[in-house]
Design an enzyme around this catalytic site. Sequence first.
Site, PDB file in Angstrom:
ATOM      1  CG  MET A  10      -2.228  -1.159   1.085  1.00 49.47           C
ATOM      2  SD  MET A  10      -2.885  -1.207  -0.539  1.00 49.47           S
ATOM      3  CE  MET A  10      -4.179   0.393  -0.134  1.00 49.47           C
ATOM      4  CG  HIS A  63      -4.605  -1.998 -10.278  1.00 50.80           C
ATOM      5  ND1 HIS A  63      -4.768  -1.204  -9.171  1.00 50.80           N
ATOM      6  CD2 HIS A  63      -5.835  -1.450 -10.887  1.00 50.80           C
ATOM      7  CE1 HIS A  63      -5.598  -0.150  -9.216  1.00 50.80           C
ATOM      8  NE2 HIS A  63      -6.126  -0.313 -10.187  1.00 50.80           N
TER       9      HIS A  63
END
Length: 202
Positions: free
Chosen positions: A89, A108
């Site tokens: 992250m 993704h």
Amino acid sequence: MKIAVLASGKGTNLQAIIDEWFEEALPVEFVGVGSDKVSAYALKRAEAAHIPTRVFPKENYANRQEQEEDILAWFEMLGVELLLLAGYMRVLSPEFIRRADFPIINIHPSLLPSFPGLNAQKQAVEYGAKVSGCTVHFVDEGMDTGPVIMQEAVQVFEEDSEEELAARILKVEHKIYPQVVRLMALEKITRKGRKVYIQRDS
Ligand code: GRF
């Protein structure tokens, strides 16, 4: 091929790759799993698979540069040849990417270039897209802009919640990420500018 993984969360993608590795379907050596989060469940999964782990908590560093220096030094020591981001992250700085002498790959949860950045599944639901999916791509200095290696679509149903769509996409993530790792390890993936070529066995 010596691979390292950076993950911040649950680590289900990491697990999918570990599972294939256990089945001896991946000619790789896991040299380390790093995280910026002490509580990342991904670390537990790595420990269970006897993969060395290290945590680089944001609060231990004055800035991102110092944190990244530590991560890079660890990777250098481990002799990393491929870095996988699996739900990591923190955005890696352009400097990190320039200095890394190994490819960096990310997964993704959308069909890029649609819905980059955070909450891609929510973006797809709110946009009213009928199709979404996931993308494995090389990481460049932009946000989810690197050359696409593999994509797979999933349907978005009209009544889907963000969570329902995320779960449907995740299943496909677990399928294509290990496939890409295998193809990378077998050196079947080449990159020319934005284009990525996969050598398929005939
Ligand atoms: C996945 O949806 C991945 O596409 C995104 O972050 C999530 C990580 O999930 N980059 P997990 O930690 O692998 O379960």
